[in-house]
Motif scaffolding. Sequence first.
Motif, PDB file in Angstrom:
ATOM      1  N   GLN B  85     -94.983 -96.643   5.732  1.00 40.51           N
ATOM      2  CA  GLN B  85     -95.549 -97.009   7.109  1.00 40.51           C
ATOM      3  C   GLN B  85     -94.238 -97.006   8.088  1.00 40.51           C
ATOM      4  OE1 GLN B  85     -98.530 -97.106   8.190  1.00 40.51           O
ATOM      5  NE2 GLN B  85     -99.795 -97.348   6.183  1.00 40.51           N
ATOM      6  N   LEU B  86     -94.766 -96.700   9.372  1.00 40.08           N
ATOM      7  CA  LEU B  86     -93.405 -96.680  10.280  1.00 40.08           C
ATOM      8  C   LEU B  86     -93.272 -98.281  10.682  1.00 40.08           C
ATOM      9  CD1 LEU B  86     -93.051 -94.832  13.327  1.00 40.08           C
ATOM     10  CD2 LEU B  86     -92.959 -97.181  13.920  1.00 40.08           C
ATOM     11  N   ILE B 139     -94.540 -94.270  19.054  1.00 42.39           N
ATOM     12  CA  ILE B 139     -94.633 -94.454  17.580  1.00 42.39           C
ATOM     13  C   ILE B 139     -95.528 -93.496  17.397  1.00 42.39           C
ATOM     14  CG2 ILE B 139     -96.230 -96.072  16.341  1.00 42.39           C
ATOM     15  CD1 ILE B 139     -95.070 -98.353  17.933  1.00 42.39           C
ATOM     16  N   GLN B 140     -96.580 -93.020  17.983  1.00 47.28           N
ATOM     17  CA  GLN B 140     -97.484 -92.063  17.598  1.00 47.28           C
ATOM     18  C   GLN B 140     -96.727 -90.628  17.318  1.00 47.28           C
ATOM     19  OE1 GLN B 140    -101.015 -92.678  16.861  1.00 47.28           O
ATOM     20  NE2 GLN B 140    -100.614 -90.570  15.852  1.00 47.28           N
ATOM     21  N   GLU B 143     -94.478 -90.921  14.168  1.00 49.25           N
ATOM     22  CA  GLU B 143     -95.305 -90.558  13.002  1.00 49.25           C
ATOM     23  C   GLU B 143     -96.021 -89.424  12.879  1.00 49.25           C
ATOM     24  OE1 GLU B 143     -97.132 -95.062  12.192  1.00 49.25           O
ATOM     25  OE2 GLU B 143     -98.432 -93.760  13.519  1.00 49.25           O
ATOM     26  N   ASP B 144     -96.483 -88.811  13.993  1.00 42.73           N
ATOM     27  CA  ASP B 144     -97.049 -87.216  13.715  1.00 42.73           C
ATOM     28  C   ASP B 144     -95.851 -86.184  13.454  1.00 42.73           C
ATOM     29  OD1 ASP B 144     -99.313 -88.073  14.414  1.00 42.73           O
ATOM     30  OD2 ASP B 144     -99.459 -87.805  16.414  1.00 42.73           O
ATOM     31  N   PHE B 147     -95.283 -86.635   9.724  1.00 41.60           N
ATOM     32  CA  PHE B 147     -96.342 -86.291   9.134  1.00 41.60           C
ATOM     33  C   PHE B 147     -96.181 -84.536   9.059  1.00 41.60           C
ATOM     34  CE2 PHE B 147    -100.800 -84.443   8.929  1.00 41.60           C
ATOM     35  CZ  PHE B 147    -101.452 -85.151   7.899  1.00 41.60           C
TER      36      PHE B 147
END
Lengths: 860, 157
Positions: B85-86, B139-140, B143-144, B147
């Motif tokens: 996880q971040l 944050i998003q 994460e993306d 990903f």
Amino acid sequence: MKIFEIVINSLTIPILVILAGIICLLILLLLYFVNKRQITQIIVRRLENWDSYKNNISIEKSDYILLLFGSYLEKLSIKYGVNLPVLTGLDDLWIKQVNRKKTKKSVLKVLKYSPDKGLFTIFKAALEKEKLQTVLMEWINKSGEFLILRKIALSGNGEAFNGKTALKLFGNDISELNEMLGDYEWKARFFAINIIIHDASDSSLSAVWDGFNDPSVFVRIVPVQLLQTDNRKKLYSKLEYLLLNDPSFDVRKAAKERIFTNLQDLYKIIPSKLTITQKLHLIELMDPYSKQDENLAMEFLKSGNKELELYASRFLLKNGSLKRLLNSADIGYLKGFEDIYSALQVVVGVNITSFIELSENNISTGALIISSRILLKNGSRNIITNLLQKSLEITKGRENIQPYRELYENSILCACKRGTDEALELLNNELLRRRYNRSFQEWVLPKLPVNRDNIFASTLISFLKDEKYNAYLELEKALCRFPAGSILTEIIDILKSNKRWSKSIKINSLKVLGALKLPHCTQYILENLYLLSIEEAKQYSILLSKNDNSAFRDKVRTILSFGDAISMSHLIAALPDVERETFLPEIKKSLSNSNPEVRIAAMWSISDYNKGELLALCFNLLRDPVELVREEVGRVLGTLGSTESIRELKQTLFDKNETKAVKIAVLKGLTISLSPEVLDILLLKLEENIELQDEIIISISRKDNPDDIKKILGFMEKTTSPIRAYLIRTIKLMGEKAELFIEEILFKGNKVLHKHAVAILEENGIVDLRIRQLAHRDPEIRLKAAEFLSKAGTKKAFRGIILSAKDPDNRIRVQLVKALDQMNSAEGLPVLEELKNDPEKRVRKYTLWALERYEAKNLV
Amino acid sequence: MSTAYTDLLLEAGILVNNAISAQEISNILIEYANSGLNPDLICLYQYENTLNSDMKLVSKRGFNPTPEYLLHDSELFCFLLESQQLVCLNTLKRGPFEELILSDQMQSGLAIAINIAEIKLSVLILNYKQPFSFRRNEIQYLEDLCFIIGKYKLEQE
């Protein structure tokens, strides 16, 4: 005559007795002289023709006569200068007399005429009768024979004698006796050692010790049995060596007896240190009454050496241990039971099975189970009857409860495989007793021996006639395995009877008849084909294909032309491929028959051709006025799965001018088709979103194999929302089969389908199930449920997982933290604050992580 | 998420799809993390040879001195690998994630473990001189980005 009577009557009894005695004496005298004359004549004749008789003067008189004329024969011997006592065999009779009566007279005669033959007998007699010792010693002294003791020894056959007394006789000849121990004749050595062993001199003792290594068994055995010494350890060592290594059983046996009589305190053989041969020798001499030996034999059973196992098994069999072991098997103590079985398996492995008798009344269940396992392949066949009888008694009412089930099944298998007729009769009774137990019947029928139709055929036929009987499929197979002659008459009688037997019984009988594949029964089958459904009738095509002859064709043509709808439809469906070509015109004509059943049958028959022209005829029936016919056309085309048929179905489905009824028939066909392209057609039609959405959803929901489900989910990602909603309905209809894949979407982090996957799982009750699983006693199940809910991330999942804040497993509390992070809701904050003080460091770490993220994500 | 971030992710995706080495992908990651999130310091740590060893600094943007190695038994490192996880730290504070701040002048930061092209396990750390320097969108975005890069598989290697 009268004068004789008068004289007799006038005589007194004493005078009569005297007269009778005189007469007898005269007769005896007469006989004596007659015999004497005969003997003389024989001897003279033989001596005159000496060469032709080759030293054999057989007088052919009884032993008594020979002995009576012994002195006379001696005189004749002197007269003619030949040894007549030896030539006539009289010497043997004298030797016997020496042996029996031990008279001096007979001893002298033997010594005079046949010393070589009778010397040992005289020697033995002299040992028992002191008077004869003088005679013998005088003769020895006078004879001047060299090595006279050797002569004595060789005149015997190595019989035992009293060596101690002999030592008194020949005490002065010890050195000669010692020399005899080196003689190449074992009889001489045996004679010598038997005497020397009682002599205390060092030289004799040394010679006796050497006797342990003598090549003759008889000599070795003497010191083993008789040697007396103060050196017990040395004696034990020699005996132990012989006990373990001597090739003669007699010597080994004598050694063991000696050890256990005099030296038991020194016995120290450690079996584990012995070679295989030594172990074998040891087993042979084990004491059947010794527990120690029994235990040792049991140990040898585990040796892994077949020879050793055989010897040990034979010992245990003889002392009854195997039988005791078998009877002690207790099913209440599983480990002990399996140990006994393992030991007995070893015994059976070396072909020892006679410990199984089962004739007693009180045999334990454990013993019966082990016996049943063994008798499946080994042991006497006759015992199987006892086994089955006892098993049926014990297991009655508990046939399906272990361990009785194993006993019950094994016993029946034994009877089927190796049982006598008596055992099979018992089984037949059991078959009748449990005739309505379907699982039992299905299990036992395939196992019945086919060559015992004399026992089972009538029973199975009675089942066939019994409407309550419920294992028809196996019954049919079992009947077919029996010789047809034993059942055919009964089956035909059932089919021919009008009302006596019900339709279902007739159907089953017809199926058996069909399965028998008898060409000469075609007429019976054809005439009764109407009893079966079309599908069932179709299965008879293989049978009928074997009846390719004009008579068969005539029969078919007659039935087809007669016009009976039921007979026609069944016959058309059942026609074999090779015959269908012949009757193609009639079948094509039947496509327009007024009876829908006939049309359907004709269509099924044509469909197997899979040819364009004929398929076109089938497609026409898609517009049949009868719904059943349309549906069947759909099924036919779907079942075919050919490119042409699928293309035709697709065209019809997308045809704007086609009626709804026809399209529904097409959908039914596509539903049962296994062709991979069908799902694409259905999805395309669904996406068209014009008509028949409910029917299409149902069709797609039947495509529930893993590949199809993946394809549907992939399609969901790309399609529009309304279509996606249809597909969600479809997946819901699939139920459990699709759930695994949906959960996979969650765990793979597919963001596009995540929402739909969760929706489906919530609707199917999976989320509720996982929430309930949070209270499961197994922490692994709780953890999986927590992971699932954490990934789901819905309100409902959140409400569920919040309950696990107090779960004792820290992994589950960590999942809760992850779920709260996923939710990113203020409702979770109090829980996170509470978890900041969790006793587990790992949980606290995750809580800090989640709080930091919450803070960042909610910054304004 | 803002349109700017969406565009950056799209660009990164296209570049990654044409990448031919893990090194190239690492550079794309650094570049797009840098241009999207504007940190004062950005570092990429990777294993040198074997697992269970410390991670070495392989790429860096920013002038401040930084540790050469990320210790394999540090709390931050262990947490990143275990949780996948971040991790973020909004202000400078004591705790399991304090190692996330690589330099004295930094006040907040982000860290994430990523398996570049599914073959090279790495840790990306971004630091800011100001506290509370990132929000939900940042944050998003990170994460993306990870990903997209983590999902890509090189054909050559």
